[in-house]
Each structure stands twice: as C-alpha cells, then as structure tokens.
Design a protein around this motif. Structure first.
Motif, mmCIF file in Angstrom:
data_model
loop_
_atom_site.group_PDB
_atom_site.id
_atom_site.type_symbol
_atom_site.label_atom_id
_atom_site.label_comp_id
_atom_site.label_asym_id
_atom_site.label_seq_id
_atom_site.Cartn_x
_atom_site.Cartn_y
_atom_site.Cartn_z
ATOM 1 N N TYR A 1 0.842 -1.194 0.000
ATOM 2 C CA TYR A 1 0.000 0.000 0.000
ATOM 3 C C TYR A 1 0.875 1.240 0.000
ATOM 4 N N GLN A 2 0.248 2.370 -0.272
ATOM 5 C CA GLN A 2 0.970 3.639 -0.109
ATOM 6 C C GLN A 2 0.062 4.622 0.612
ATOM 7 N N ARG A 3 0.659 5.578 1.273
ATOM 8 C CA ARG A 3 -0.118 6.610 1.949
ATOM 9 C C ARG A 3 -0.761 7.507 0.908
ATOM 10 N N ARG A 4 -1.939 7.964 1.225
ATOM 11 C CA ARG A 4 -2.655 8.786 0.232
ATOM 12 C C ARG A 4 -3.362 9.933 0.962
ATOM 13 N N GLY A 5 -2.577 10.758 1.607
ATOM 14 C CA GLY A 5 -3.150 11.935 2.274
ATOM 15 C C GLY A 5 -3.859 11.612 3.581
ATOM 16 N N SER A 6 -4.505 12.585 4.128
ATOM 17 C CA SER A 6 -5.232 12.381 5.390
ATOM 18 C C SER A 6 -6.366 13.384 5.464
ATOM 19 N N PHE A 7 -7.266 13.164 6.416
ATOM 20 C CA PHE A 7 -8.349 14.128 6.607
ATOM 21 C C PHE A 7 -8.678 14.222 8.094
ATOM 22 N N THR A 8 -9.375 15.279 8.462
ATOM 23 C CA THR A 8 -9.769 15.447 9.863
ATOM 24 C C THR A 8 -11.222 15.026 10.002
ATOM 25 N N ARG A 9 -11.486 14.179 10.971
ATOM 26 C CA ARG A 9 -12.854 13.709 11.177
ATOM 27 C C ARG A 9 -13.689 14.808 11.798
ATOM 28 N N ALA A 10 -14.810 15.126 11.174
ATOM 29 C CA ALA A 10 -15.625 16.236 11.661
ATOM 30 C C ALA A 10 -16.191 15.951 13.047
ATOM 31 N N CYS A 11 -16.518 14.674 13.353
ATOM 32 C CA CYS A 11 -17.236 14.397 14.609
ATOM 33 C C CYS A 11 -16.336 14.433 15.832
ATOM 34 N N ASP A 12 -15.049 14.109 15.704
ATOM 35 C CA ASP A 12 -14.198 14.134 16.897
ATOM 36 C C ASP A 12 -12.848 14.816 16.662
ATOM 37 N N GLY A 13 -12.645 15.387 15.482
ATOM 38 C CA GLY A 13 -11.424 16.156 15.232
ATOM 39 C C GLY A 13 -10.175 15.307 15.100
ATOM 40 N N ARG A 14 -10.339 13.991 15.000
ATOM 41 C CA ARG A 14 -9.171 13.113 14.895
ATOM 42 C C ARG A 14 -8.613 13.158 13.470
ATOM 43 N N ARG A 15 -7.297 13.148 13.352
ATOM 44 C CA ARG A 15 -6.652 13.129 12.028
ATOM 45 C C ARG A 15 -6.632 11.680 11.549
ATOM 46 N N VAL A 16 -7.118 11.436 10.349
ATOM 47 C CA VAL A 16 -7.211 10.055 9.845
ATOM 48 C C VAL A 16 -6.327 9.895 8.614
ATOM 49 N N GLN A 17 -5.444 8.926 8.658
ATOM 50 C CA GLN A 17 -4.531 8.662 7.532
ATOM 51 C C GLN A 17 -5.248 7.846 6.456
ATOM 52 N N ARG A 18 -5.077 8.250 5.211
ATOM 53 C CA ARG A 18 -5.651 7.461 4.111
ATOM 54 C C ARG A 18 -4.564 6.628 3.452
ATOM 55 N N PHE A 19 -4.972 5.482 2.862
ATOM 56 C CA PHE A 19 -4.028 4.602 2.168
ATOM 57 C C PHE A 19 -4.632 4.197 0.823
ATOM 58 N N GLN A 20 -3.763 3.631 -0.021
ATOM 59 C CA GLN A 20 -4.269 3.056 -1.266
ATOM 60 C C GLN A 20 -3.556 1.738 -1.522
ATOM 61 N N CYS A 21 -4.325 0.738 -1.911
ATOM 62 C CA CYS A 21 -3.745 -0.577 -2.233
ATOM 63 C C CYS A 21 -3.071 -0.445 -3.594
ATOM 64 N N LYS A 22 -1.826 -0.961 -3.686
ATOM 65 C CA LYS A 22 -1.082 -0.787 -4.941
ATOM 66 C C LYS A 22 -1.591 -1.724 -6.033
ATOM 67 N N ARG A 23 -2.304 -2.781 -5.645
ATOM 68 C CA ARG A 23 -2.787 -3.703 -6.679
ATOM 69 C C ARG A 23 -4.160 -3.287 -7.219
ATOM 70 N N CYS A 24 -5.149 -3.173 -6.282
ATOM 71 C CA CYS A 24 -6.504 -2.893 -6.767
ATOM 72 C C CYS A 24 -6.831 -1.398 -6.772
ATOM 73 N N HIS A 25 -5.909 -0.583 -6.261
ATOM 74 C CA HIS A 25 -6.055 0.875 -6.221
ATOM 75 C C HIS A 25 -7.217 1.345 -5.348
ATOM 76 N N ARG A 26 -7.770 0.459 -4.560
ATOM 77 C CA ARG A 26 -8.824 0.882 -3.647
ATOM 78 C C ARG A 26 -8.215 1.752 -2.549
ATOM 79 N N THR A 27 -8.914 2.827 -2.206
ATOM 80 C CA THR A 27 -8.409 3.646 -1.107
ATOM 81 C C THR A 27 -9.186 3.318 0.160
ATOM 82 N N PHE A 28 -8.510 3.467 1.261
ATOM 83 C CA PHE A 28 -9.139 3.205 2.561
ATOM 84 C C PHE A 28 -8.357 3.999 3.601
#
Ligand SMILES: [Zn+2]
Length: 343
Positions: A22-49
């Motif tokens: 996988y590779q890192r793919r940015g991050s976002f701040t959760r509106a409900c609790d202000g937590r920073r959430v790291q995003r990833f992407q699978c290098k094979r199927c390109h699905r992000t999570f």
C-alpha cells in the motif's frame, strides 16, 4: 504507535496473495471528533481506505455515544429510553445494536478459536433454554438455548429459535393469528436445531479425545443430541427441573445466568413494554451481553479483578467496553486484524 494496515479491505483474495502493498494517500480530519485520519491506497486494486476502515466507529457520527449506548444496552434500559436520554434517534440505537452485536459475536468467536485446546477445559458445561417471545407472548414464542461453562460462568454460545404458538389461544389471539402471514402462522419449533448448534460449538472447542461433562435438565432431545455428538466421551448429568433453583441446584450456573439476563436486558424483563419485537435483534442484543458478561464484567461483585473469560482462559486480562469497540472484527471475512492479539 503508528497504524499499519495488515491487509487490503477489498474482498479480492489476489491482493493478499501477491503480498499486500500500500501507499499513503493523504489524510483528513474527522468532523465528529477532530481526529486526524490517515488514508491509504492498495497498490494492486487501487482501492483507497483509511485507518477508520478498520475501526468499529467507521462511518459513525455520534462517537461520544458509543460506550454510553453499549452500557445502557446491558443495564436494562429500553431502546426508546436510550434514544430519549442521549438525544438521538431510535434508529441510531437500532443500528448500534446491529453493529455491536456483530462485533461482539465476531470477537467472542475469535477468542474461542484462539483458546488453544492444549489447555483443556476444566469442569462442566451446562445448557438450558430460556423462553421469551417476539411481540406476542402466545403467538410468537421464542427459545434461547444458552451454553455456559459452569466453573467460570462464561457464556460460550447462544442461539435464538422460533417456537410454535402456545395453545389454547383466546378468540382475540386466534383473530390475530389469522392475520399473520403463512410462515408465522405455521411457526415450527426450532428448539432441537438451535440446541444442537450449541453442542456443536462445544464440540468444536473441546479436545476431540477428552471426556466432556455436560449438565442439562431431563429433556429427552438433549440426551439424544449429546450422545450423537460426543458418543462415548460424554458424561451427562441430568437434573430434574422441579428441583428448587437454589445455590445447591447442580444447574445453578446456567439458572443464575438466566436470572442475570432477565435482570440486565430490558427485552427479557418479564411483563414490561420492552419485550422483543424482532428475534434477530434479540440475538444481536444477546451477543452484546455475552461479550460484556464474559470480558468486561468482574466475575462476581466481590472478586473485582477477574472476569469470567479470564477464568475460562478465553482472554488474559480484563477489558473495558471501549476495548470491545476498537478494532473491527467482522465484515472482512479474512484474517482478523493482527492488532487484535493485544486484547
Ligand atoms: Zn487491494
């Protein structure tokens, strides 16, 4: 500690087979609790999570209610009252029961599989059926066989099955029966099937060569199912159900479990408005209770440092409700999150 995804959340087994990358793919701040959430992407199927994909509070908004709703559900509070107390919709509570029920069941089953058969189970297992109903006491009775490990009071398994209408029916109930759809009108007894499932779970966690001690009442179908599943290994202790249900009763652990269920789950309290309307929900609610009883609640009110699961060897330490609601244990169908070992 930094979170590292162990597998791709897509259901394609190829992602795991090729060695998950996988590779890192940015991050976002959760509106409900202000937590920073790291995003990833699978290098094979390109699905992000993201890290959220692996958490129970994935896509939940009222995260401050997580533990509160769970605690209320095992404290004899009805769904409607929970919604009123915490200023949320009834639907929120219903969805949490679904979510937590699945999570708790998956967690418990994972603990059962993890418990090695090299440490043999000690003592007796007990099974009995609790009777309740959905919506109408006489038209839609329900049976709940529960399997208990007697020395630890751990609940190992529970099922929910239908029972046929309780006859004779009053005229009013006969009219209501006629209005039900065909499947409900001809409700069959699932007692035997569900009870057998409980014994099969027992058989799956026991040492296949060691004797198995089981205590039940004198219902004939128990003896038949037990003999078929355990054969010559079976030590079956039968207790007449007319023996007073005191501490001296050999079936005290399972009777006591039922008394606690009736006291802690609003839908099982006799003669109250909170009775179950849907047996599927009853089942989910039961799993929430089972996880709390086994892994969170101290084994007795005096012994505050041990849980039933610790005595049974299912879990090395005491858990908090919030521990049960961290890593998502269901829905991926493949290996459980590796971090779950830390439970
Ligand atoms: Zn993938």
């Amino acid at each position: 500690m930094e979170f590292r995804p162990e597998y791709c959340p897509c259901r394609d087994p190829q992602c795991a087979a090729d060695g998950f990358q996988y590779q890192r793919r940015g991050s976002f701040t959760r509106a409900c609790d202000g937590r920073r959430v790291q995003r990833f992407q699978c290098k094979r199927c390109h699905r992000t999570f993201s890290t959220q994909t692996f958490r129970v509070d994935y896509r939940l908004r009222r995260v401050s209610l997580d533990v509160k709703i769970f605690a209320a559900l095992i404290s004899k509070v009805t769904q409607r009252q929970i919604a009123k107390t915490f200023h949320c919709k009834l639907k929120t509570v219903e969805r949490r029961i679904e979510l937590y029920g699945k999570q708790c069941r998956a967690f418990h089953e994972w603990c059962m599989r993890r418990r090695s058969t090299s440490t043999p189970w000690e003592g007796q297992f007990q099974l009995d059926e609790l009777e309740t109903f959905e919506h109408n006491r006489r038209l839609k009775p329900v049976t709940v066989p529960v399997l208990v490990h007697a020395p630890s009071y751990s609940i190992l398994h529970a099922e929910v099955g239908t029972l046929p209408p309780r006859k004779p029916l009053s005229r009013a109930n006969l009219r209501k029966l006629a209005l039900l759809d065909k499947e409900e009108r001809e409700r069959k007894s699932e007692s035997r099937v569900m009870m057998t499932r409980c014994f099969e779970v027992l058989s799956s966690v026991c040492d296949p060569a060691a004797p198995v001690s089981v205590g039940t009442d004198e219902k004939h179908t128990y003896a038949v199912a037990l003999r078929r599943i355990f054969g010559a290994r079976l030590l079956h202790q039968k207790t007449n159900s007319k023996v007073p249900r005191s501490y001296r009763n050999p079936l005290f652990p399972v009777n006591h479990t039922f008394a606690m269920l009736r006291d802690n789950l609003s839908r099982l309290v006799r003669r109250n408005w909170g009775a179950s309307k849907k047996r599927g929900r009853l089942e989910r609610h039961l799993w929430i209770y089972i996880a709390w009883r086994n892994y969170v609640r101290p084994i007795t009110n005096r012994n505050r440092n041990q849980t039933a699961a610790m005595v049974a060897g299912l879990c090395p330490g005491m858990l908090e409700i919030s521990d049960l609601l961290q890593r998502r244990m269901f829905d991926f169908g493949r290996a459980q999150p590796r971090g779950a070992e830390s439970f």
